[in-house]
Design an enzyme around this catalytic site. Structure first.
Site, short mmCIF file in Angstrom:
data_model
loop_
_atom_site.label_atom_id
_atom_site.label_comp_id
_atom_site.label_asym_id
_atom_site.label_seq_id
_atom_site.Cartn_x
_atom_site.Cartn_y
_atom_site.Cartn_z
N CYS A 1 -7.11 -8.04 -9.30
CA CYS A 1 -6.44 -7.09 -8.41
C CYS A 1 -5.56 -6.13 -9.21
O CYS A 1 -4.82 -6.54 -10.10
CB CYS A 1 -5.59 -7.84 -7.38
SG CYS A 1 -4.87 -6.76 -6.13
N ARG B 1 -10.62 -2.85 4.23
CA ARG B 1 -9.58 -3.80 3.84
C ARG B 1 -8.45 -3.09 3.11
O ARG B 1 -7.29 -3.51 3.16
CB ARG B 1 -10.18 -4.89 2.93
CG ARG B 1 -9.22 -6.03 2.63
CD ARG B 1 -9.82 -7.08 1.71
NE ARG B 1 -9.00 -8.28 1.71
CZ ARG B 1 -7.91 -8.44 0.98
NH1 ARG B 1 -7.50 -7.45 0.19
NH2 ARG B 1 -7.21 -9.56 1.04
#
Length: 545
Positions: free
Chosen positions: A354, A455
């Site tokens: 991430c 998302r």
């Protein structure tokens, strides 16, 4: 005069040493993150600054008086308000981590898998169906086949659901036979397109049981007649269910499996909140999903909270638990709770793939995020799930002491055999592909649609070169079967519970105390001053590269 000046300087220096030593000692005795934050040597910061943020590597757990035996600890925990698991672990809703094979393996080992949503509604619902049909105390809606179906079509159906045979029923759903791999064993594959089920099925002396048969009686019938499948019929001969011998075997093989009231493996699945999210949630519910995870990068988004509230207020979803995520603060967790979430998932940017904290500059170091969110969750009786940042088994223990009820694993499981990521050979070693759901590859269209962009609130971005990624793509070492990996991860948790004196998960926040460490302390914690010749199954220097 010069001597007196030197004496004053010396006295001030000694005072500074004493002050620092006292501060260091008090940090060692800290019991929770609030105390660690209060002991900062820095001057008070203006309100725009939050308190100090800590990651798992910033702390260790202090050893404690104990009477705990590692092999006797209880690691059962609440996944949600109503669902209990024997192992406090979930596999992440990522397209290189969790599809049906991983979800089945997770549930068998006492955890649960969250099926990713980067695929069509029908495909995701089919994945749920595969998990729910993988084993059962009694299958109440068994797959069946018509006598006129060709063996080629039957073979495809059995391959899709990984089954070895099916009951054969007529148009009125009356049982007329059964066909298994034993019936097809000596038939040449080139004849599959011409031969039909009715030509080879077993139709004489069928062994059946009544609809209300007990588990013990079913086991007796299977053993007595040496058959593997027991169709259940009503008084008129209609098929009402199916019991298989493999389910008895698997119950003995996986005693800690996470199952529903009907003896089927439990499974969770991710959903969004934009576009066809409601149709997706409805299809998953009809397929038998146990848990829906409203999955977004910022759980405090109004649309995400509205989706949770809508699901909780619709009676059609009464049998489905709802998890909300992700959040990184106490207020975020509170918003999820007020929306009705049955569990709160915590983590803004801690995952190894991430880049949200770098690209957006937003996030909370994971240990602090879990601790803060758990304060709201504990007061409301809602479980807290720590999602991301887990490198080693010790990190699981730290998350649970901070207040989490369970942890979600991504990169840790991406290298397992059951993960859907492609296996590659690099420099003579095996790896599996692993990517963040905010990576360019994950957000790329699948056919005509992209299922992952929403998302990260980029569903309105129509061109791939205009997407702003919040993740990367890479490879992780191949780790073999999931059960071996989980054995080591949970084994490390057992050892931690022994060291801090916790008999069960609920006792961990009460018994565990953190000590904040320096970079030197972290280096000292890892193996050092040695060239490793053999890696331990629960330790690798991979995460430190």
């Amino acid at each position: 005069m010069r001597c007196r000046t030197r004496q004053r300087i010396s006295e001030r220096s000694q005072a500074c040493v004493v002050k620092v030593s006292a501060c260091s000692y008090s940090v060692c005795m800290a019991t929770n993150l609030d105390e660690l934050n209060a002991q900062s040597a820095y001057a008070p910061l203006p309100p725009i600054f939050a308190k100090l943020g800590l990651a798992y590597d910033d702390v260790l757990l202090l050893p404690n008086e104990t009477d705990v035996i590692p092999s006797e600890v209880d690691t059962s925990t609440h996944l949600t308000r109503k669902i209990v698991m024997k192992a406090p672990v979930l596999s992440a809703a990522m397209d290189t981590v969790t599809e049906s094979e991983m979800a089945i393996a997770m549930a068998r080992n006492g955890g649960i898998g969250v099926l990713h949503r980067n695929l069509s509604i029908d495909d995701q619902a089919a994945q749920v169906d595969v998990v729910k049909r993988s084993e059962s105390g009694m299958i109440t809606d068994p797959l069946t086949v018509n006598p006129e179906v060709t063996l080629a079509d039957l073979d495809k159906l059995c391959g899709k659901f990984h089954i070895s045979g099916l009951p054969v029923v007529d148009k009125e759903n009356k049982l007329v036979g059964i066909i298994t791999n034993r019936d097809m064993r000596f038939i040449a594959s080139e004849d599959y397109d011409t031969l039909k089920v009715k030509d080879v099925m077993t139709k004489e002396n069928l062994v059946t049981g009544p609809s209300n048969i007990s588990k013990d009686d079913a086991h007796r019938l299977l053993a007595q007649h040496k058959v593997e499948k027991l169709p259940l019929v009503d008084e008129e001969g209609h098929l009402t269910g199916l019991i298989t011998v493999k389910d008895f075997v698997k119950t003995e093989q996986y005693p800690d499996a996470t199952k529903d009231e009907q003896g089927r493996l439990r499974v969770a699945a991710g959903v969004g909140f934009l576009g066809d999210a409601w149709q997706r949630a409805s299809a998953l519910m009809e397929a038998g999903v146990d848990v829906l995870v409203v999955d977004t990068a910022n759980g405090e988004a109004r649309l995400a909270l509205d989706m949770i509230s809508r699901l909780k207020h619709d009676s059609a979803f009464d049998g489905v638990q709802i998890i909300g995520g992700n959040v990184g603060t106490r207020s975020g967790a509170q918003a999820m709770i007020e929306a009705g979430a049955d569990a709160v998932k915590v983590g803004i940017g801690p995952g190894s793939i991430c880049t949200t904290r770098i690209v957006a500059g937003v996030g909370v170091p994971q240990l602090t995020a879990v601790y803060e969110a758990a304060q709201a969750c504990r007061a409301a009786g809602v479980p807290c799930i720590a999602d991301g940042g887990i490198h080693y088994s010790g990190d699981i223990a730290k998350a649970l002491v901070a207040g989490a009820s369970s942890v979600m694993l991504g990169g840790t499981l991406a290298g397992c055999e059951e993960a859907p990521g492609e296996k590659v050979l690099l420099h003579g070693k095996q790896y599996k592909l692993y990517r963040g759901m905010g990576s360019l590859g994950a957000m790329a269209p699948r056919g005509k649609k992209s299922y992952s962009k929403d998302r990260y609130f980029q569903a309105d971005v129509t061109s791939s070169d205009k997407v702003v990624p919040e993740g990367v793509e890479g490879e992780v070492p191949y780790r073999g079967p999931l059960n071996a990996v989980l054995y080591q991860m949970l084994g490390g948790l057992h050892q931690s519970m022994f060291y801090i004196g916790a008999h069960n998960i609920a006792e961990m926040p009460e018994r565990g105390k953190f000590i904040r460490i320096t970079d030197a302390g972290l280096r000292e914690s890892h193996p050092h001053d040695i060239v490793m010749t053999t890696e331990a199954p629960n330790y690798s220097g991979f995460h430190n590269n």
